[in-house]
Design a protein around this motif. Structure first.
Motif, PDB file in Angstrom:
ATOM      1  N   VAL A 287       1.422  -1.362  -0.067  1.00 13.08           N
ATOM      2  CA  VAL A 287      -0.411   0.030  -0.094  1.00 13.08           C
ATOM      3  C   VAL A 287       0.724   1.935  -0.562  1.00 13.08           C
ATOM      4  N   GLY A 288       0.336   2.125  -0.821  1.00 11.95           N
ATOM      5  CA  GLY A 288       1.064   3.674  -0.429  1.00 11.95           C
ATOM      6  C   GLY A 288       0.739   4.438   0.895  1.00 11.95           C
ATOM      7  N   GLY A 289       2.085   4.680   1.613  1.00 15.39           N
ATOM      8  CA  GLY A 289       1.691   5.497   2.156  1.00 15.39           C
ATOM      9  C   GLY A 289       2.771   6.834   2.261  1.00 15.39           C
ATOM     10  N   SER A 290       2.266   7.445   3.491  1.00 12.82           N
ATOM     11  CA  SER A 290       2.835   8.954   3.440  1.00 12.82           C
ATOM     12  C   SER A 290       5.118   9.252   3.061  1.00 12.82           C
ATOM     13  N   ASN A 291       5.465   8.231   3.506  1.00  9.47           N
ATOM     14  CA  ASN A 291       6.907   8.186   2.975  1.00  9.47           C
ATOM     15  C   ASN A 291       7.396   7.458   2.281  1.00  9.47           C
ATOM     16  N   GLY A 292       6.326   6.561   1.726  1.00 14.72           N
ATOM     17  CA  GLY A 292       7.156   5.580   0.421  1.00 14.72           C
ATOM     18  C   GLY A 292       5.722   4.180   0.448  1.00 14.72           C
ATOM     19  N   LEU A 293       6.302   3.589  -0.347  1.00 14.45           N
ATOM     20  CA  LEU A 293       5.793   1.820  -0.643  1.00 14.45           C
ATOM     21  C   LEU A 293       5.703   1.284   1.288  1.00 14.45           C
ATOM     22  N   VAL A 294       5.125   0.861   1.732  1.00 12.08           N
ATOM     23  CA  VAL A 294       5.122  -0.268   2.379  1.00 12.08           C
ATOM     24  C   VAL A 294       4.117  -1.088   2.584  1.00 12.08           C
ATOM     25  N   VAL A 295       4.307  -2.678   3.346  1.00 13.03           N
ATOM     26  CA  VAL A 295       3.807  -4.056   2.877  1.00 13.03           C
ATOM     27  C   VAL A 295       3.499  -4.132   4.336  1.00 13.03           C
ATOM     28  N   PRO A 296       1.978  -4.064   4.462  1.00 15.59           N
ATOM     29  CA  PRO A 296       1.295  -4.972   5.801  1.00 15.59           C
ATOM     30  C   PRO A 296       1.356  -6.291   5.830  1.00 15.59           C
ATOM     31  N   VAL A 297       1.571  -6.635   6.640  1.00 18.89           N
ATOM     32  CA  VAL A 297       1.009  -8.325   6.841  1.00 18.89           C
ATOM     33  C   VAL A 297      -0.773  -8.494   7.388  1.00 18.89           C
ATOM     34  N   LEU A 298      -0.929  -9.049   6.446  1.00 23.26           N
ATOM     35  CA  LEU A 298      -2.339 -10.346   6.842  1.00 23.26           C
ATOM     36  C   LEU A 298      -1.659 -11.350   7.586  1.00 23.26           C
ATOM     37  N   ARG A 299      -2.173 -11.311   8.806  1.00 23.11           N
ATOM     38  CA  ARG A 299      -1.720 -12.764   9.434  1.00 23.11           C
ATOM     39  C   ARG A 299      -2.632 -13.858   9.305  1.00 23.11           C
ATOM     40  N   ASP A 300      -2.142 -14.465   9.122  1.00 23.55           N
ATOM     41  CA  ASP A 300      -2.945 -16.231   8.769  1.00 23.55           C
ATOM     42  C   ASP A 300      -4.058 -16.056   7.977  1.00 23.55           C
ATOM     43  N   ALA A 301      -3.939 -15.885   6.977  1.00 26.89           N
ATOM     44  CA  ALA A 301      -4.842 -15.413   5.689  1.00 26.89           C
ATOM     45  C   ALA A 301      -5.484 -16.643   5.431  1.00 26.89           C
ATOM     46  N   ASP A 302      -4.628 -17.562   5.273  1.00 27.63           N
ATOM     47  CA  ASP A 302      -5.410 -18.851   4.664  1.00 27.63           C
ATOM     48  C   ASP A 302      -6.191 -19.224   5.706  1.00 27.63           C
ATOM     49  N   ARG A 303      -7.323 -18.353   6.442  1.00 24.31           N
ATOM     50  CA  ARG A 303      -7.859 -18.303   7.910  1.00 24.31           C
ATOM     51  C   ARG A 303      -8.519 -17.859   8.073  1.00 24.31           C
ATOM     52  N   MET A 304      -8.803 -17.063   6.724  1.00 25.33           N
ATOM     53  CA  MET A 304      -9.318 -15.332   7.249  1.00 25.33           C
ATOM     54  C   MET A 304     -10.502 -14.501   6.348  1.00 25.33           C
ATOM     55  N   GLY A 323       0.130   7.826   8.270  1.00 28.77           N
ATOM     56  CA  GLY A 323       1.080   7.030   9.185  1.00 28.77           C
ATOM     57  C   GLY A 323       1.435   5.890  10.375  1.00 28.77           C
ATOM     58  N   GLN A 324      -0.183   5.540  10.205  1.00 34.46           N
ATOM     59  CA  GLN A 324       0.087   5.015  11.868  1.00 34.46           C
ATOM     60  C   GLN A 324       0.204   3.663  12.095  1.00 34.46           C
ATOM     61  N   LEU A 325       1.222   2.479  10.665  1.00 34.95           N
ATOM     62  CA  LEU A 325       0.549   1.563  10.919  1.00 34.95           C
ATOM     63  C   LEU A 325       1.867   1.325  12.508  1.00 34.95           C
ATOM     64  N   LYS A 326       1.954  -0.186  12.959  1.00 29.53           N
ATOM     65  CA  LYS A 326       3.219  -0.122  13.569  1.00 29.53           C
ATOM     66  C   LYS A 326       3.801  -0.947  13.024  1.00 29.53           C
ATOM     67  N   LEU A 327       5.681  -1.477  13.504  1.00 33.22           N
ATOM     68  CA  LEU A 327       6.587  -2.009  13.554  1.00 33.22           C
ATOM     69  C   LEU A 327       6.009  -3.494  13.106  1.00 33.22           C
ATOM     70  N   GLU A 328       5.100  -4.202  14.177  1.00 35.18           N
ATOM     71  CA  GLU A 328       5.400  -5.679  13.920  1.00 35.18           C
ATOM     72  C   GLU A 328       3.855  -5.896  13.025  1.00 35.18           C
ATOM     73  N   GLU A 329       3.616  -4.678  12.049  1.00 35.72           N
ATOM     74  CA  GLU A 329       2.537  -4.822  11.391  1.00 35.72           C
ATOM     75  C   GLU A 329       3.084  -5.348   9.640  1.00 35.72           C
ATOM     76  N   LEU A 330       4.437  -5.024   9.611  1.00 30.91           N
ATOM     77  CA  LEU A 330       4.891  -4.781   8.604  1.00 30.91           C
ATOM     78  C   LEU A 330       6.163  -5.958   8.016  1.00 30.91           C
ATOM     79  N   ALA A 331       6.169  -6.791  10.119  1.00 34.64           N
ATOM     80  CA  ALA A 331       6.790  -8.038   9.571  1.00 34.64           C
ATOM     81  C   ALA A 331       6.240  -9.102   9.356  1.00 34.64           C
ATOM     82  N   GLY A 332       7.061 -10.389   8.906  1.00 40.18           N
ATOM     83  CA  GLY A 332       6.654 -11.694   8.343  1.00 40.18           C
ATOM     84  C   GLY A 332       6.173 -12.208   7.421  1.00 40.18           C
TER      85      GLY A 332
END
Length: 419
Positions: A287-304, A323-332
């Motif tokens: 997704v496009g953010g205020s400071n560039g492209l970021v990639v937040p993660v849908l965890r266990d997307a196979d169960r959603m 600019g409110q995404l958390k660091l843990e949402e961008l990992a894994g």
């Protein structure tokens, strides 16, 4: 006693940040929990707030400086503050040391050497940042092996050490030396320092190209069935699921999940001499953010479910812009999807998001003539691209994966029936 403002814990594996900008100046009044400084990490920007109401003290670090977790940024004197302090110009005019006096802002620090002297000292002896020095000691790496760092004044950062350790064992060609002498800027040009986030994006993309054997395969999808499904159930879907809007992304996420289960190598990663296969899907959504492209993660997307996916993606998009995404949402993440079609892209070759082994690129839907049962018809078509690491994914697997995604999107009923 003044309340200290320190660098907060920034998340797992993040030990330092860069001062992006000060939101409050020394001497200004600040409210409790009001943001006073913005930090930039390798992934997101973080605002640090005042712990109490009062008057902000001197800035202990300047914009552009790199700071470790727990470092002192400033202090807040409890009580009423004042308007922004005027710049301390008197010392520059007189060249002498001012006598002590009450002031709401910082006074000049005569003991601080001029900027040019500081730069000369930095060049003479540039020590790695603490986190980098520790890692270098643990891995027996010398500063000369790494070369100039990416931190301020060429200091070696932890990221520089990690990048050095991740380099292939075979000697790589050294980068071409910079042109001799400083570049002459045209008066019509504007020079802007690259942000930490942009440098991280650049380094990660280049590392992906240097490390992985990236190959891209293409296909095209007839979006007629998906568009009809959306048109038929859009309003009912929104009413039934608390305002969640039915889009194409949830269809593609579910289609990719089904394909990943059939071709697990696309969801795997190389770790040293091992291949790690996963029995889950953490889907990265660019997704496009205020400071560039970021990639937040849908965890266990196979169960959603479809509504859960759409709600999560809408939330990611909004918080990325703010600019409110958390660091843990961008990992894994284990696999990613990027949609250049929202910007008008007709076709592209996406670059891997390490350590992932594949990424799907969606593109613009465009009416095109195609042959159906011997007849030329106009259909809404989308080109899709799968970039993958050929070291772990064979061409047959990649092509078959993309065909499986195509089949699911062209007939979404397959997703409901598990076919």
């Amino acid at each position: 006693m003044p309340a200290e403002i320190k660098v907060p814990t920034l998340g797992e594996s993040v030990s330092s940040a860069t001062i992006a900008r000060w939101l409050k100046q020394p001497g200004e009044s600040v409210a409790a929990d009001e943001a006073v400084v913005e930090l930039e990490t390798d992934k997101v920007s973080v605002e640090v707030s005042a712990p109490v109401a009062g008057k902000l003290g001197p800035h202990e670090v300047a914009e552009g400086d790199e700071v470790e977790v727990g470092a002192l940024l400033s202090v807040v004197e409890e009580g009423a503050g004042s308007s922004p302090a005027p710049a301390a110009t008197a010392p520059k005019e007189t060249g002498g040391v001012q006598p002590p006096r009450a002031t709401s802002g910082p006074v000049a620090r005569p003991a601080t050497p001029p900027a040019d002297v500081q730069r000369e000292a930095a060049r003479a002896e540039v020590a790695p940042l603490p986190a980098a020095a520790k890692m270098m000691t643990e891995n027996k790496v010398a500063a000369a092996d790494i070369g100039a760092g990416t931190g301020k004044d060429g200091r070696i950062t932890k990221g520089d050490v990690i990048s050095f350790l991740e380099r292939p064992a075979t000697p790589a060609a050294k980068p071409a030396p910079a042109a001799s002498g400083p570049r002459s800027d045209d008066p019509r040009e504007e020079r802007v320092k690259m942000t930490r986030l942009r440098k991280t994006i650049a380094n990660r993309l280049k590392d992906a190209q240097n490390t992985a054997a990236i190959l891209t395969t293409f296909n095209e999808i007839d979006m007629s069935a998906a568009m009809k499904l959306r048109a038929d159930y859009k309003e009912q879907f929104e009413k039934a699921h608390n305002g969640a809007r039915l889009g194409f992304m949830s269809i593609f996420v579910r289609a990719c999940v089904a394909a990943l289960k059939q071709f697990p190598a696309v969801n795997a990663e190389i770790n040293g001499d091992d291949i790690i296969y996963r029995n889950f899907v953490h889907m990265g959504i660019a997704v496009g953010g205020s400071n560039g492209l970021v990639v937040p993660v849908l965890r266990d997307a196979d169960r959603m479910s479809f509504p859960e996916i759409e709600s999560a993606i809408a939330s990611f998009g909004k918080r990325a812009r703010d600019g409110q995404l958390k660091l843990e949402e961008l990992a894994g993440g284990t696999f990613s999807i990027t949609n250049g079609g929202i910007y008008g892209s007709l076709m592209s070759t996406p670059i891997l998001n390490p350590p992932q082994s594949a990424i799907l690129g969606m593109h613009k839907i465009q009416d095109r003539p195609i042959a159906v049962n011997g007849q030329v018809v106009i259909r809404p078509m989308m080109y899709v691209a799968l970039s993958y690491d050929h070291r772990i994914i064979d061409g047959k697997e990649a092509v078959s994966f993309l065909v499986r995604v195509k089949e699911s999107v062209e007939d979404p009923r397959r997703l409901l029936l598990g076919l």
